[in-house]
Design a protein around this motif. Structure first.
Motif, mmCIF file in Angstrom:
data_model
loop_
_atom_site.group_PDB
_atom_site.id
_atom_site.type_symbol
_atom_site.label_atom_id
_atom_site.label_comp_id
_atom_site.label_asym_id
_atom_site.label_seq_id
_atom_site.Cartn_x
_atom_site.Cartn_y
_atom_site.Cartn_z
ATOM 1 N N GLY A 1 0.786 -1.225 0.000
ATOM 2 C CA GLY A 1 0.000 0.000 0.000
ATOM 3 C C GLY A 1 0.820 1.278 0.000
ATOM 4 N N LYS A 2 2.150 1.164 -0.087
ATOM 5 C CA LYS A 2 3.013 2.343 -0.113
ATOM 6 C C LYS A 2 2.880 3.041 -1.467
ATOM 7 C CE LYS A 2 7.794 3.831 -0.010
ATOM 8 N NZ LYS A 2 9.177 3.375 -0.133
ATOM 9 N N LYS A 3 2.643 4.360 -1.426
ATOM 10 C CA LYS A 3 2.483 5.145 -2.647
ATOM 11 C C LYS A 3 3.812 5.743 -3.071
ATOM 12 C CE LYS A 3 -2.297 6.332 -1.737
ATOM 13 N NZ LYS A 3 -3.279 7.400 -1.578
ATOM 14 N N ILE A 4 4.092 5.648 -4.366
ATOM 15 C CA ILE A 4 5.297 6.217 -4.949
ATOM 16 C C ILE A 4 4.858 7.214 -6.013
ATOM 17 C CG2 ILE A 4 7.439 5.736 -6.204
ATOM 18 C CD1 ILE A 4 7.132 2.799 -5.134
ATOM 19 N N SER B 1 14.449 2.563 -12.737
ATOM 20 C CA SER B 1 15.712 1.980 -12.272
ATOM 21 C C SER B 1 15.891 2.087 -10.762
ATOM 22 C CB SER B 1 16.899 2.603 -13.011
ATOM 23 O OG SER B 1 16.947 3.995 -12.786
ATOM 24 N N ASP B 2 15.250 3.070 -10.108
ATOM 25 C CA ASP B 2 15.361 3.221 -8.656
ATOM 26 C C ASP B 2 14.183 2.608 -7.905
ATOM 27 O OD1 ASP B 2 17.757 4.569 -8.882
ATOM 28 O OD2 ASP B 2 16.809 6.538 -8.958
ATOM 29 N N ILE B 3 13.310 1.909 -8.613
ATOM 30 C CA ILE B 3 12.139 1.291 -7.992
ATOM 31 C C ILE B 3 12.443 -0.192 -7.787
ATOM 32 C CG2 ILE B 3 9.695 0.736 -8.295
ATOM 33 C CD1 ILE B 3 9.467 3.373 -9.865
ATOM 34 N N ALA B 4 12.165 -0.689 -6.597
ATOM 35 C CA ALA B 4 12.461 -2.082 -6.260
ATOM 36 C C ALA B 4 11.666 -3.054 -7.127
ATOM 37 C CB ALA B 4 12.142 -2.334 -4.783
ATOM 38 N N ILE C 1 1.457 -3.344 -12.973
ATOM 39 C CA ILE C 1 2.720 -3.445 -13.697
ATOM 40 C C ILE C 1 3.701 -4.252 -12.859
ATOM 41 C CG2 ILE C 1 2.334 -1.217 -14.819
ATOM 42 C CD1 ILE C 1 4.799 -0.212 -13.252
ATOM 43 N N VAL C 2 4.735 -4.777 -13.515
ATOM 44 C CA VAL C 2 5.792 -5.527 -12.849
ATOM 45 C C VAL C 2 7.104 -4.826 -13.140
ATOM 46 C CG1 VAL C 2 7.008 -7.740 -12.742
ATOM 47 C CG2 VAL C 2 4.527 -7.692 -13.114
ATOM 48 N N VAL C 3 7.901 -4.620 -12.094
ATOM 49 C CA VAL C 3 9.246 -4.063 -12.236
ATOM 50 C C VAL C 3 10.224 -5.173 -11.895
ATOM 51 C CG1 VAL C 3 10.916 -2.373 -11.372
ATOM 52 C CG2 VAL C 3 8.506 -1.730 -11.670
ATOM 53 N N SER C 4 11.166 -5.428 -12.798
ATOM 54 C CA SER C 4 12.170 -6.470 -12.577
ATOM 55 C C SER C 4 13.486 -6.008 -13.182
ATOM 56 C CB SER C 4 11.734 -7.781 -13.214
ATOM 57 O OG SER C 4 12.752 -8.753 -13.063
ATOM 58 N N HIS C 5 14.512 -5.955 -12.347
ATOM 59 C CA HIS C 5 15.840 -5.537 -12.795
ATOM 60 C C HIS C 5 16.758 -6.738 -13.017
ATOM 61 C CE1 HIS C 5 14.607 -1.486 -11.893
ATOM 62 N NE2 HIS C 5 14.289 -1.846 -10.675
ATOM 63 N N LEU C 6 16.195 -7.923 -13.024
ATOM 64 C CA LEU C 6 17.001 -9.122 -13.212
ATOM 65 C C LEU C 6 17.484 -9.193 -14.649
ATOM 66 C CD1 LEU C 6 14.766 -11.664 -11.283
ATOM 67 C CD2 LEU C 6 16.742 -10.388 -10.431
ATOM 68 N N LYS C 7 18.746 -9.457 -14.791
ATOM 69 C CA LYS C 7 19.335 -9.608 -16.122
ATOM 70 C C LYS C 7 19.173 -11.057 -16.557
ATOM 71 C CE LYS C 7 21.119 -5.483 -16.064
ATOM 72 N NZ LYS C 7 20.381 -4.406 -16.608
ATOM 73 N N SER C 8 18.889 -11.251 -17.842
ATOM 74 C CA SER C 8 18.799 -12.629 -18.331
ATOM 75 C C SER C 8 20.213 -13.208 -18.392
ATOM 76 C CB SER C 8 18.134 -12.677 -19.707
ATOM 77 O OG SER C 8 18.890 -11.929 -20.622
#
Length: 105
Positions: free
Chosen positions: A46-49, A68-71, A91-98
């Motif tokens: 429930g945290k708003k950004i 890039s700064d969003i978990a 939406i989905v945020v994912s910084h994982l590299k293939s």
């Protein structure tokens, strides 16, 4: 607290890409008239950004956000004016590299 306007909330009119987002997310949507809009992400706790405040013109609008700064995680993207949420979509945020695996041959 903002109410969702079901007459305006046509999520099929809200396009978000890429999914998952790693560095940027692009948002396209239509509104019937020029309005002031606000964008925010809400995480699963429930945290708003807050992301952006801007003016949407009548018709098709395109906006982008740096993620890039969003978990990593699942978020709701809300687009709203001063009175109500006009569009909302997951939406989905994912910084994982293939990773490329070597077969050893």
């Amino acid at each position: 607290r903002l109410a969702i306007d079901n007459a305006t909330n046509k999520n099929s009119d809200l396009t978000i890409f890429p999914i998952p987002a790693s560095e940027y997310v692009f948002v396209n949507f239509e509104v019937p008239e020029k309005i002031q809009v606000y964008f925010e992400l809400i995480d699963m706790q429930g945290k708003k950004i807050p992301l952006l405040r801007d003016t949407a013109k009548s018709g098709l609008n395109s906006f982008s956000f740096n993620t890039s700064d969003i978990a990593n995680g699942i978020y709701m993207l809300n687009v709203f004016n001063a009175e109500k949420i006009i569009l909302s979509k997951k939406i989905v945020v994912s910084h994982l590299k293939s990773r490329v695996f070597s077969s050893g041959f």
